[in-house]
Design an enzyme around this catalytic site. Structure first.
Site, PDB file in Angstrom:
ATOM      1  N   HIS A 158     -10.565   3.037  -5.949  1.00 62.52           N
ATOM      2  CA  HIS A 158     -10.319   4.732  -4.590  1.00 62.52           C
ATOM      3  C   HIS A 158     -11.455   5.588  -4.486  1.00 62.52           C
ATOM      4  O   HIS A 158     -11.893   5.386  -5.631  1.00 62.52           O
ATOM      5  CB  HIS A 158      -9.263   5.483  -5.530  1.00 62.52           C
ATOM      6  CG  HIS A 158      -9.135   5.855  -3.382  1.00 62.52           C
ATOM      7  ND1 HIS A 158      -9.448   7.003  -3.289  1.00 62.52           N
ATOM      8  CD2 HIS A 158      -7.584   5.573  -2.490  1.00 62.52           C
ATOM      9  CE1 HIS A 158      -8.771   6.919  -2.232  1.00 62.52           C
ATOM     10  NE2 HIS A 158      -8.270   6.670  -1.323  1.00 62.52           N
TER      11      HIS A 158
ATOM     12  N   HIS B  20      -7.401  -0.688   4.257  1.00 70.70           N
ATOM     13  CA  HIS B  20      -8.069  -0.363   4.752  1.00 70.70           C
ATOM     14  C   HIS B  20      -9.027  -0.358   5.366  1.00 70.70           C
ATOM     15  O   HIS B  20     -10.347  -0.015   5.916  1.00 70.70           O
ATOM     16  CB  HIS B  20      -8.532   1.570   4.799  1.00 70.70           C
ATOM     17  CG  HIS B  20      -7.562   2.513   4.380  1.00 70.70           C
ATOM     18  ND1 HIS B  20      -6.845   2.789   5.151  1.00 70.70           N
ATOM     19  CD2 HIS B  20      -6.777   3.347   2.908  1.00 70.70           C
ATOM     20  CE1 HIS B  20      -5.380   3.767   4.492  1.00 70.70           C
ATOM     21  NE2 HIS B  20      -5.935   3.859   3.045  1.00 70.70           N
TER      22      HIS B  20
ATOM     23  N   HIS C 133       0.654  -0.983   0.105  1.00 73.78           N
ATOM     24  CA  HIS C 133      -0.158   0.322   0.283  1.00 73.78           C
ATOM     25  C   HIS C 133       0.742   1.250   0.041  1.00 73.78           C
ATOM     26  O   HIS C 133       0.916   2.552   0.763  1.00 73.78           O
ATOM     27  CB  HIS C 133      -0.747   0.138   1.391  1.00 73.78           C
ATOM     28  CG  HIS C 133      -1.967   1.205   1.011  1.00 73.78           C
ATOM     29  ND1 HIS C 133      -3.424   0.516   1.739  1.00 73.78           N
ATOM     30  CD2 HIS C 133      -2.128   2.251   0.894  1.00 73.78           C
ATOM     31  CE1 HIS C 133      -4.229   1.915   1.222  1.00 73.78           C
ATOM     32  NE2 HIS C 133      -3.339   2.357   0.771  1.00 73.78           N
TER      33      HIS C 133
ATOM     34  N   HIS D  72      -6.243  13.532   1.928  1.00 73.13           N
ATOM     35  CA  HIS D  72      -7.135  14.311   0.650  1.00 73.13           C
ATOM     36  C   HIS D  72      -7.696  15.395   0.807  1.00 73.13           C
ATOM     37  O   HIS D  72      -9.262  14.806   0.188  1.00 73.13           O
ATOM     38  CB  HIS D  72      -8.904  13.356   1.619  1.00 73.13           C
ATOM     39  CG  HIS D  72      -8.328  11.711   1.645  1.00 73.13           C
ATOM     40  ND1 HIS D  72      -8.113  10.231   0.972  1.00 73.13           N
ATOM     41  CD2 HIS D  72      -7.210  10.708   2.755  1.00 73.13           C
ATOM     42  CE1 HIS D  72      -7.724   9.271   0.992  1.00 73.13           C
ATOM     43  NE2 HIS D  72      -6.782   8.850   1.641  1.00 73.13           N
TER      44      HIS D  72
ATOM     45  N   HIS E  45     -10.657   0.876  -2.058  1.00 76.54           N
ATOM     46  CA  HIS E  45     -10.374   1.385  -0.807  1.00 76.54           C
ATOM     47  C   HIS E  45     -11.626   2.329  -1.394  1.00 76.54           C
ATOM     48  O   HIS E  45     -12.571   3.020  -1.969  1.00 76.54           O
ATOM     49  CB  HIS E  45      -9.451   3.222  -1.324  1.00 76.54           C
ATOM     50  CG  HIS E  45      -9.981   3.795   0.301  1.00 76.54           C
ATOM     51  ND1 HIS E  45      -8.581   4.460   0.584  1.00 76.54           N
ATOM     52  CD2 HIS E  45     -11.043   4.188   0.448  1.00 76.54           C
ATOM     53  CE1 HIS E  45      -9.065   6.016   1.311  1.00 76.54           C
ATOM     54  NE2 HIS E  45     -10.130   5.928   1.077  1.00 76.54           N
TER      55      HIS E  45
ATOM     56  N   ASP F   5       0.525   2.431   3.768  1.00 72.94           N
ATOM     57  CA  ASP F   5       0.360   4.061   3.411  1.00 72.94           C
ATOM     58  C   ASP F   5       1.053   4.903   3.001  1.00 72.94           C
ATOM     59  O   ASP F   5       0.561   5.780   3.395  1.00 72.94           O
ATOM     60  CB  ASP F   5      -1.433   4.612   4.266  1.00 72.94           C
ATOM     61  CG  ASP F   5      -2.447   4.921   3.173  1.00 72.94           C
ATOM     62  OD1 ASP F   5      -1.858   5.356   2.052  1.00 72.94           O
ATOM     63  OD2 ASP F   5      -3.425   5.416   4.330  1.00 72.94           O
TER      64      ASP F   5
END
Length: 570
Positions: free
Chosen positions: A222, A275, A137, A323, A249, A363
């Site tokens: 995603h 996640h 990831h 994000h 995700h 991540d």
């Protein structure tokens, strides 16, 4: 006539043996040596007055073509999903050629690994050897991540990105053939195995398909691009056609449907759920229950592992940055808040410990830390032992079941999930010699040495102008395997099978070892080594309370961890 010595004397000379236990760093985890493949009295040891000398432990008559290995690691303690034991490791042509007893067959019996004139020796006495870690990831935001990952014991990175673009900072995706080509070209410079995921957010089969032909080893769906049922279905159609993996995700806001709709769209096809705990994203509040399904290969990322007093506080700001959210927009803040639920975060540690979650990843720079996959893996294992107690079958000074479960989370299981377990992921004959050597007191924290395809690429090294290798400052530095043409021969770029068969290596002028991913579609949760539990999982939509087989699971946040400030100044 035999000679007797104490266990301490033996350990000082040759390292611990069968029946001995080794404490891992400053944790309360103890690895118990189950067996010893070397032979008492015939141990192969290098150094002045030791046994690896001409006519003794070294055979000087046989040549490399006659079976002499290129590298031998002597008297190592192997910690792997396959077991915890002592053995010598032979390496030839960059692969593990044998595991067992090394030496000279002319004067020793039952030799598995021939030491000869062509052999280099790495002393494994009082050292632990593990397979190189695999992080599945990775946001490829900065190339400097690679040095940090290697220095932590990670030897394979799988993910997506193109640099510090907004799409990459939020999603692990290298979209389209042009971007994939550029990243495959960039991969030539790095002494680490790499594989790139294309964009799975599309309802067009040709748009997805062209990325697989361009070398993507899988597709990533995603929510920031829209994790719709159509995108899920189309990506999985391509996956089944070309034998690649899909990572997802899911939709935090439940705009495109709830977790039940996502499960329906997946339609019993195998998929890697990122996640799965939900704090990093995914259907709020109950994405966690998807881990109960046999076609789901679940992972979670390291910022929530283990659960500490600081976990909740740091997540909001991280989420806003990663994000592309704004603190002055109420809807953005509400979106961020919906992800961060202490109840599901607390349950995550338990689910990892039960083997319900099968993998741990980073991540990287997108709420996670690329250099802390291994540290946080073992911190979680230690926390669970202290809070829950020993796993069934473990006992005092023997945590082998827990240790093997946790090492599988960042080695063999990610390899199986993404179709590279034929090449890497464990210490087994025939696999590439991606190996990490640890001093037990620094286990999981700072590797002594990192090997890629049998060549040292990173190691602890002191002042270059000193008269010996160890004077301060003593820290991880790149070694010869990380330079020149050795980079290409010591590391692998993974591509799809169809790209491999269409000769993408020559088309793009790649010099690295290029290998195809395979066997990703006919697997299930039951193929996740030591992490294949599928209990019933429920989440209360009001309280976020998590139940496993009807029993509430939770754990306390801790304020002190091992493998932390004792080892780091900053």
């Amino acid at each position: 006539m035999s000679f007797k010595m104490s266990r301490k004397q033996y350990a000082d000379l040759y390292g611990p043996t069968t029946g001995d236990s080794i404490r891992l760093a400053d944790t309360q985890l103890f690895a118990h040596i189950e067996r010893n493949a070397t032979v008492y009295g015939d141990e192969a040891v290098f150094g002045g007055g030791k046994s690896i000398r001409d006519g003794m432990g070294q055979n000087s008559q046989l040549t490399r073509e006659q079976g002499v290995v290129d590298v031998v690691i002597t008297n190592a303690i192997i910690i792997d999903y396959t077991g915890i034991y002592k053995a010598d490791i032979g390496i030839k042509d960059g692969k593990i050629s044998a595991i067992g007893k090394s030496g000279n067959p002319s004067v020793m019996d039952n030799i598995d690994i021939i030491i000869g004139t062509s052999t280099e020796v790495i002393s494994g006495e009082r050292k632990i050897v593990t397979a190189g870690g695999i992080d599945t990831h990775v946001h490829f935001i900065s190339p400097q991540q690679i040095d940090t990952a290697l220095a932590s014991g990670i030897t394979t990175l799988i993910g997506g990105g193109t640099g510090p673009a907004e799409g990459t900072k939020a999603t692990t995706i290298t979209p389209g053939s042009w971007n994939l080509r550029k990243m495959l070209e960039a991969a030539e410079a790095f002494p680490i195995n790499l594989g790139f995921l294309g964009k799975g957010n599309s309802s067009s089969l040709p748009a997805l398909e062209e990325q697989i032909f361009a070398g993507a080893i899988g597709l990533k769906i995603h929510e920031d691009w829209g994790a719709t049922s159509s995108a899920i279905n189309h990506s999985l159609q391509i996956a089944d056609k070309y034998d690649i993996q899909v990572a997802i995700h899911t939709d935090t806001l439940n705009e495109c449907g709830f977790v039940e709709e996502t499960i329906k769209a997946i339609d019993n096809r195998v998929i890697h759920t990122y996640h799965t705990e939900g704090a990093g994203g995914g259907h709020a509040p109950d994405i966690i229950k998807i881990a109960a399904l046999n076609n789901i290969l679940p992972s979670s990322t390291n910022p929530t592992l283990p659960y500490t007093v600081n976990t909740l506080d740091e997540h909001l700001d991280m989420l806003m940055v990663c994000h592309h959210l704004k603190a002055n927009i109420p809807e953005d803040v509400m979106f961020a808040d919906s992800r961060i639920r202490k109840e599901t975060i607390a349950a995550e540690d338990i689910l990892q410990d039960l083997g319900v979650f099968s993998m741990i990843s980073s991540d990287s720079q997108a709420m996670g830390r690329v250099g802390e996959v291994i540290i946080r893996n073992w911190q979680t294992a230690d926390k669970m032992k202290k809070q829950i107690g020993s796993l069934e079958g473990d006992k005092e000074y023997n945590d082998n079941n827990r240790i093997q479960r946790y090492i599988a989370k960042y080695t063999i299981n990610p390899a199986i999930t993404h179709g590279i377990s034929e090449y890497v992921g464990s210490i087994e004959v025939g696999k590439y010699a991606d190996l990490v050597i640890w001093d037990p007191q620094f286990f999981g924290v700072k590797p002594d040495m990192v090997l890629k395809n049998g060549m040292v690429v990173m190691a602890l090294m002191g002042d270059e102008n000193a008269s010996i290798p160890t004077p301060q400052p003593y820290y991880e530095k790149k070694m010869f395997g990380a330079y020149g043409k050795a980079v290409q021969s010591s590391s692998i770029t993974f591509v799809s099978k169809v790209a491999y068969e269409n000769n993408i290596k020559d088309k793009l002028g790649l010099n690295k070892v290029v290998l195809p991913v395979k066997n990703t579609r006919e697997i299930s949760k039951q193929d996740m080594k030591l992490n294949n539990a599928t209990p019933e999982i429920e989440v209360d939509p009001q309280t976020y309370e998590v139940k496993v087989d009807g029993k509430v699971i939770t754990c306390e946040a801790v304020d002190v961890l091992p493998m932390a400030q004792r080892y780091f100044l900053f």
